[in-house]
Every structure is written in structure tokens, then in C-alpha cells.
Design a protein around this motif. Sequence first.
Motif, PDB file in Angstrom:
ATOM      1  N   GLU A 115      11.686   3.592   7.598  1.00 37.32           N
ATOM      2  CA  GLU A 115      11.153   3.173   8.894  1.00 37.32           C
ATOM      3  C   GLU A 115      12.039   2.114   9.555  1.00 37.32           C
ATOM      4  O   GLU A 115      12.368   2.201  10.738  1.00 37.32           O
ATOM      5  N   SER A 116      12.409   1.087   8.803  1.00 37.96           N
ATOM      6  CA  SER A 116      13.156  -0.026   9.404  1.00 37.96           C
ATOM      7  C   SER A 116      14.557   0.384   9.847  1.00 37.96           C
ATOM      8  O   SER A 116      15.046  -0.072  10.888  1.00 37.96           O
ATOM      9  N   MET A 117      15.218   1.238   9.085  1.00 37.19           N
ATOM     10  CA  MET A 117      16.576   1.653   9.447  1.00 37.19           C
ATOM     11  C   MET A 117      16.578   2.553  10.681  1.00 37.19           C
ATOM     12  O   MET A 117      17.398   2.389  11.585  1.00 37.19           O
ATOM     13  N   THR A 118      15.686   3.532  10.721  1.00 31.81           N
ATOM     14  CA  THR A 118      15.714   4.522  11.804  1.00 31.81           C
ATOM     15  C   THR A 118      15.016   4.053  13.068  1.00 31.81           C
ATOM     16  O   THR A 118      15.287   4.579  14.158  1.00 31.81           O
ATOM     17  N   GLY A 119      14.081   3.084  12.935  1.00 29.52           N
ATOM     18  CA  GLY A 119      13.274   2.695  14.084  1.00 29.52           C
ATOM     19  C   GLY A 119      12.141   3.666  14.349  1.00 29.52           C
ATOM     20  O   GLY A 119      11.414   3.530  15.344  1.00 29.52           O
ATOM     21  N   LEU A 120      11.950   4.647  13.486  1.00 23.31           N
ATOM     22  CA  LEU A 120      10.847   5.606  13.588  1.00 23.31           C
ATOM     23  C   LEU A 120       9.674   5.105  12.757  1.00 23.31           C
ATOM     24  O   LEU A 120       9.870   4.521  11.685  1.00 23.31           O
ATOM     25  N   SER A 121       8.460   5.328  13.224  1.00 21.19           N
ATOM     26  CA  SER A 121       7.276   4.778  12.584  1.00 21.19           C
ATOM     27  C   SER A 121       6.648   5.753  11.602  1.00 21.19           C
ATOM     28  O   SER A 121       6.690   6.974  11.800  1.00 21.19           O
ATOM     29  N   ASN A 152      21.665  11.815  19.270  1.00 16.83           N
ATOM     30  CA  ASN A 152      20.804  11.070  18.340  1.00 16.83           C
ATOM     31  C   ASN A 152      21.453  10.829  16.975  1.00 16.83           C
ATOM     32  O   ASN A 152      20.756  10.650  15.973  1.00 16.83           O
ATOM     33  N   GLN A 153      22.782  10.774  16.960  1.00 17.63           N
ATOM     34  CA  GLN A 153      23.453  10.557  15.686  1.00 17.63           C
ATOM     35  C   GLN A 153      23.273   9.137  15.156  1.00 17.63           C
ATOM     36  O   GLN A 153      23.430   8.895  13.959  1.00 17.63           O
ATOM     37  N   GLY A 154      22.951   8.202  16.038  1.00 16.51           N
ATOM     38  CA  GLY A 154      22.652   6.853  15.556  1.00 16.51           C
ATOM     39  C   GLY A 154      21.453   6.862  14.629  1.00 16.51           C
ATOM     40  O   GLY A 154      21.499   6.338  13.511  1.00 16.51           O
ATOM     41  N   ILE A 155      20.368   7.501  15.071  1.00 19.21           N
ATOM     42  CA  ILE A 155      19.150   7.588  14.264  1.00 19.21           C
ATOM     43  C   ILE A 155      19.393   8.415  13.013  1.00 19.21           C
ATOM     44  O   ILE A 155      19.022   8.020  11.896  1.00 19.21           O
ATOM     45  N   LEU A 156      20.008   9.567  13.186  1.00 21.48           N
ATOM     46  CA  LEU A 156      20.208  10.471  12.052  1.00 21.48           C
ATOM     47  C   LEU A 156      21.107   9.851  10.986  1.00 21.48           C
ATOM     48  O   LEU A 156      20.865  10.017   9.787  1.00 21.48           O
ATOM     49  N   THR A 157      22.116   9.110  11.411  1.00 17.68           N
ATOM     50  CA  THR A 157      23.019   8.500  10.435  1.00 17.68           C
ATOM     51  C   THR A 157      22.351   7.308   9.760  1.00 17.68           C
ATOM     52  O   THR A 157      22.518   7.092   8.546  1.00 17.68           O
ATOM     53  N   LEU A 158      21.572   6.539  10.514  1.00 17.41           N
ATOM     54  CA  LEU A 158      20.858   5.419   9.900  1.00 17.41           C
ATOM     55  C   LEU A 158      19.803   5.911   8.907  1.00 17.41           C
ATOM     56  O   LEU A 158      19.453   5.198   7.965  1.00 17.41           O
ATOM     57  N   ARG A 159      19.332   7.126   9.096  1.00 18.17           N
ATOM     58  CA  ARG A 159      18.443   7.725   8.092  1.00 18.17           C
ATOM     59  C   ARG A 159      19.185   7.877   6.766  1.00 18.17           C
ATOM     60  O   ARG A 159      18.649   7.581   5.689  1.00 18.17           O
ATOM     61  N   PRO A 214      22.720  -0.682  17.645  1.00 15.64           N
ATOM     62  CA  PRO A 214      22.547  -0.640  19.113  1.00 15.64           C
ATOM     63  C   PRO A 214      22.448   0.792  19.643  1.00 15.64           C
ATOM     64  O   PRO A 214      21.668   1.057  20.566  1.00 15.64           O
ATOM     65  N   LEU A 215      23.223   1.697  19.072  1.00 14.56           N
ATOM     66  CA  LEU A 215      23.179   3.093  19.502  1.00 14.56           C
ATOM     67  C   LEU A 215      21.808   3.693  19.211  1.00 14.56           C
ATOM     68  O   LEU A 215      21.229   4.387  20.063  1.00 14.56           O
ATOM     69  N   ALA A 216      21.249   3.425  18.026  1.00 13.92           N
ATOM     70  CA  ALA A 216      19.948   3.976  17.649  1.00 13.92           C
ATOM     71  C   ALA A 216      18.835   3.421  18.539  1.00 13.92           C
ATOM     72  O   ALA A 216      17.903   4.156  18.913  1.00 13.92           O
ATOM     73  N   GLU A 217      18.914   2.144  18.871  1.00 13.50           N
ATOM     74  CA  GLU A 217      17.889   1.551  19.753  1.00 13.50           C
ATOM     75  C   GLU A 217      17.893   2.228  21.123  1.00 13.50           C
ATOM     76  O   GLU A 217      16.841   2.487  21.715  1.00 13.50           O
ATOM     77  N   LYS A 218      19.083   2.512  21.618  1.00 12.54           N
ATOM     78  CA  LYS A 218      19.195   3.222  22.899  1.00 12.54           C
ATOM     79  C   LYS A 218      18.602   4.633  22.780  1.00 12.54           C
ATOM     80  O   LYS A 218      17.898   5.105  23.687  1.00 12.54           O
ATOM     81  N   GLU A 219      18.856   5.295  21.660  1.00 11.58           N
ATOM     82  CA  GLU A 219      18.335   6.658  21.446  1.00 11.58           C
ATOM     83  C   GLU A 219      16.814   6.659  21.355  1.00 11.58           C
ATOM     84  O   GLU A 219      16.157   7.551  21.897  1.00 11.58           O
ATOM     85  N   ILE A 220      16.251   5.653  20.677  1.00 15.78           N
ATOM     86  CA  ILE A 220      14.793   5.561  20.577  1.00 15.78           C
ATOM     87  C   ILE A 220      14.187   5.419  21.966  1.00 15.78           C
ATOM     88  O   ILE A 220      13.175   6.069  22.301  1.00 15.78           O
ATOM     89  N   ALA A 221      14.786   4.572  22.807  1.00 15.77           N
ATOM     90  CA  ALA A 221      14.277   4.374  24.162  1.00 15.77           C
ATOM     91  C   ALA A 221      14.318   5.682  24.954  1.00 15.77           C
ATOM     92  O   ALA A 221      13.385   5.995  25.709  1.00 15.77           O
ATOM     93  N   GLU A 222      15.376   6.469  24.781  1.00 17.33           N
ATOM     94  CA  GLU A 222      15.491   7.751  25.489  1.00 17.33           C
ATOM     95  C   GLU A 222      14.434   8.741  25.000  1.00 17.33           C
ATOM     96  O   GLU A 222      13.867   9.508  25.786  1.00 17.33           O
ATOM     97  N   LEU A 223      14.160   8.730  23.685  1.00 17.60           N
ATOM     98  CA  LEU A 223      13.124   9.618  23.147  1.00 17.60           C
ATOM     99  C   LEU A 223      11.750   9.217  23.670  1.00 17.60           C
ATOM    100  O   LEU A 223      10.917  10.077  23.995  1.00 17.60           O
ATOM    101  N   GLN A 224      11.491   7.916  23.779  1.00 21.10           N
ATOM    102  CA  GLN A 224      10.212   7.454  24.318  1.00 21.10           C
ATOM    103  C   GLN A 224      10.070   7.854  25.783  1.00 21.10           C
ATOM    104  O   GLN A 224       8.984   8.212  26.239  1.00 21.10           O
ATOM    105  N   GLY A 225      11.195   7.794  26.499  1.00 19.76           N
ATOM    106  CA  GLY A 225      11.158   8.222  27.893  1.00 19.76           C
ATOM    107  C   GLY A 225      10.833   9.698  28.007  1.00 19.76           C
ATOM    108  O   GLY A 225      10.056  10.116  28.882  1.00 19.76           O
TER     109      GLY A 225
END
Length: 697
Positions: free
Chosen positions: A591-597, A550-557, A296-307
Amino acid sequence: MCEPITPVPQPPSFDILAEDLEEQAKDLVHHTEQAIARLVSSCTDIASADFETIILPLARIDNEVKARVQYLALFQAISPCPNIRKASSYAVNLVDQAYLNIFQNQSLFKLVNYVRENDVCVHVKSEEDVRLLDKFHWMFLENGMNLAGPSRDRFIWISRRLVELRVQFMETLGSDQGCLWKSEQQLAGVPLHRLSAGAGEDGQEGLYRIPLTRPIINLILAECQIPDTRREVYLRSSTRYKVNVDIFREIILLRDEAARLLGFRSFAAQKLTQQMLGSPDRVSEFLTHLQDALQPLAEKEIAELQGLANANDPIHLWDFDFYHTRMLQEQKHVDHEYISQWFPAKVTVQRMLELYGELFSLRFEKLEVSASSHIWHPDVDVVSVWDKQGSALVGYLYTDIFSRAGKYNHAANFNIYPSFLDADGQRPPIVTALVCNVSQAEPALLRHAEVVTIFHELGHGIHDLVGKSKYAMFHGHRTVADFTEAPSQLLEYWCWIPECLRRLSCHFSYVSPEYYSHWLSSEKQKDIIQPPMEIPLSLAQNLGATRQLNQGILTLRQVAFSMFDMRIHNPETHQDVEKMHISEVYGSLLESMTGLSGPGNGYNWGNGHATTSHFVWGQEASYYSYLYTRTLAADIWLSCFKESPLSQQAAMKYRRQILEHGGSKDEHKAVKDFLGRAPTSDAYLQDLGCKVLTTSI
């Protein structure tokens, strides 16, 4: 009458020829073979085998091998000469094969097995002795000594082949990884003084060379405003070392086959029997727990990066660093390029040593050895290390921080001579080396991420230097794999504390008259006031406040890499790993863990797994340990250091109870005793911005 002055041992010499490395390796192999033969022949009656007559002599042989092979292996990573690097690989291969022979010696195994079954309670005096006996016994089992006939022959062939493949893999990582050439327009936003100008491969003038080294790759991905440039640099860096792809596949297949010959269901199951978590199932539970907490934290971070990107398009793997950097600058008021002015490379390393010295009661004295045989390159510095409390020489620390052709392309600490008690009860000086790849621009400045990395790797060096195990087997960082990183990860916390950041800093304009002139010439405004020597408190505070970004994304990496490691090392059947498309598994998990394409059209777009040593030599079937040890480090930090980071009392307690023992004591029990309770993952997940329930680890 004056007491005689004990001469201080000189640091080792690195003035060596390729043929000398090979000769030293052959001499070590011969010495080892002779020593093992004498040990086996000395025991004419197995009933007389005990800890004193078998295990201690074997430990001394092991000490000798480790005391000599680390020096031979270092040249693979640091020598400017290709022939010496090749000779180092050859030398290590010789020694590693001879070391394998020790633990494939049937007669010696019978003696060790007898001692373990009959003598442990009678003669073994300490926990370290027990662990040594258990470790030796396990190494024989791990090398197929319970096998017979064709299975044993096949296993021995595999073990030798794996050594050859590992050496080939590491040699490739030491080769030139290539470069790209880009124009100033294609590098918009990049500080061009960090790059070299010249003519491209097609002769075009006015281009900038982009070597595919980690510091430059990171710089381009973080600063370049041109998406196509970021994309090309990322994908080219992910497809380096193609020759390693087939080597990697063969290694994974052979590991799985060998583990099944030994009776394990996978290589991971075999490896984890000797580690803190104990089984692939427990690793899976740990990683799933992190994934569920962080998603959930990473999904929120992805949305903020897209914004921030002002687009509904996906954030790509090569875009993350750029938008992360923009977020730091625009929302957190942190400009890493600007902040780097307060971290000139060599001065920062010197101040790191001063801080470590204060915490752990050590004294570092720089030696004047420029252009001498005691260093392997003019950029290298060496300090003698002294224990303040006893005024005794501990050993030597080398720092080799700038990138160059042929050098190991990441950051690491290399133990050169380990600690142990010799036959006379004396402890030889420890020698250890910090090896990094800082871009050697003028001036050479460190971004904060590089400050953290170097402080971390120096932490491994400190672990080496204060180690006081009886046996080299357990010296310093030689703990179980899922504890090794914890001490250095703990020390990273100091790099986020404003007070400590200020102590590590020194604006480059104060370093030398040349640097002052460089600063003046770089400033467009006339009559500008020289910045303060230490980083301003407000900047240090802003930097410290970005730790969760962005530690959600970085840690899921990291979770993705850990799951990849388990996937390749823990297949259901051998046929599953034979059919596995390893590159696709790597890409899809990332890709699937981080939500980055990625680039699309499937997941077979790179071979990042073959561009690092982690899965081949270092963290094979143990990559999860980088995350697991962070939970330990976070718990220790919160419980013992957060309120008073510069407390020497707390640091010395940590040195005595954790660092000095290395792997000579049960690591989980040592942490539990230090904390006064079982560790949990709470502190780590809270650090990342998650709300969690207590979970014992």
C-alpha cells in the motif's frame, strides 16, 4: 558412396507411472551415493587431489543429477494426475536430500578445500573451471562444513527440514485454488465467453464460474465494472493457500537461524555474497534510488487515475487494473480485448518462434506427436530445434500454454535436460518447456500482457537452447540470481515495436474455417469486411505508445515486493523475525509504495506472499533482481537494438557473448564487455518516464 545418416535422438517419453518416478529417484540417489563413495575412496593421499581427480569427477556427478532430476521435477508442475504430481514431489525431495548429502560430506569437503587452496593455478584452464571450483567450495561452506558439534547437527537438521517445507509449499501451489460464482450483472463489462456458465455452489442457475487462476483474476480486475466484484476477487485471490502461511513463516525463521549459524548477519547477507550487488546494503541503496526517482511520477499517476474515476476517494489495489484499462481505451485508444483478436494463442507462439529463429539463427520444426508418449497432455506441442549455421540438432522445445486443473498456475520455462559436455566430449540434446496458463476459450486469444509474458518465458527457453557451457551447473539461465532475468526482459522490448507486433499477429478469422465462422457469428453487423490479417499499423503504434503508462505505480509495486523480501530475509536480530507479522509487512509495503489502498482496518488483509513461489524457491532474498536486471536489459536495448531491432548481426553477437555462456563467465564483466562500458540505470529510468542523472550499477 553415401555417408551414413546419424540417427536423430528421439524426444523424451512422458508416459510414466507414479511408482516409476519414485523408482527413478531412488535409482538416482543410489547412483549418486555410490559415485560419491567411489570418488572419496579413490583419493588415498590428499596430496594427490587436484582438479582432474576430484573436481571433474564431482562435476560429472553434478551433471548426472541435473540431467535426471529436472525431468522428475517437471511432473509437479504439469501432470494432469494428482498421484503423479505427488510422486514427483516425493521424488524431488529424495533427490534434493541426497544432493544435500554431497555437500555435507566431510571427507569430500577436505578434498575440495585442498584443491582450491593448492591446485587452482596449476590445473585449472578456463574461467568456467575456476567458477566451478569456487561454486563447489561455496556450496560446502553454505551447507555448514565449517561448523562442528551441536551447531553442525542443528544446521544439518535445518537444511533437511527446509527441503521438506519447500516441497510442501510447492505441492500446495499445485492444488485447486477454488473459485467464485457470479451473475451476469455482477460481471458487467467482462467478456463472458472467457468464462464457464453453470450452477453455483448453492445450486443457483445462470451463474459464471470464476476460477482463481491468474488469467481469470487479471481479466476480472481489468474489465469488470462492478467494484464489489473486483474487491472480492482480489481479496479472495490474496488469501488462497492458507496452509502455506505457517509453512512460509517456518521457512523464514529457519533460514535466518541457519545463516546466523554460518556466521552471516542474515540469510540475505549470505545469499548476496554470491550475486552481482553483493550485500543487503547495496540492494537497499538500489531500491531507495528507484523509490526516490519514481515516487513523484507515481503520485502524478494516482492523481490522473482519480480524475478518471471522477472521485476524490482512494484508488484501491483492486481498482488499479480497471482504471488502467479505461485509460488505455479512452486516452490511448487501446482496447486490449479488441486487440487480442490478432493474437490467437497457438499461432502467436508459432510466430514468436519464427522471430526468435530469424534473430538467433535457429530453425524450429513441429513434430507430430499428438496422443503419443512424447507429450504429457494433448494440448502440448513439441518442436525440434536446429542450429541453422551448423545444421545440428540443438534439442527440443515443448509448449504447454493452456490452463487446466492441477497445473502450475503462473507462466514459466522449465528446463528438462540441461546442456553440458559429457565424458566423451559430446553435448546431449537440450530439452526445455514453456508452461503457461492461457484461458482455453474458443477462440483462445492472447491479451498483449500475455504476449509479453509468453515472449519473455520463451526467452528463457532460448537461453536454455543456445547454452554451451561445459558444466550443467552453468547452463542457460543458471547464472547469478541478479542476472537470470535480464536476457528475457531484454526480449520483452520486441513486443512493443510495431513492426514486430505485426509479425507476431494474425487475426483469428484467418486461422481456420471454424474460427472464421466464429468471427462471423460474433459480428452483429452484416456484410462486414474481414479485418486485415496483420494488426493494423495504427493499432500497433498506439499499443507501443502505452509502454510508459502508469509505470511509476507498477514499478513501485515491484519495489514493494523487493523491500518485503529484504525485510523478511535481513532482520537486525533473530528476535525481530520471530516477532514479525509477515502478512502485515507485505500489505503495508504494497500500500505505502504504490499509493493504492487496501480494505482498511490495518494491513492484515491477505497472504499474497504465500500464493507465489518467488520468496520460497526461485527469488528468495533476490526479488530485487527483477528490477536490477531490468536496468541491465534497458541499457543493452538502448545501446545495441533500439535503432535496429531485427538486426541478426546484433542478435548473434548477443547470443555469442552473453547467452551461450550462461553462468560460466562473470556476468557483470560480460555485460561490460558487450556494451564497451559499465552499465548504468539511466536507460531504465528514462524508459519509465523519469529524468535521472547517470548512476553506475
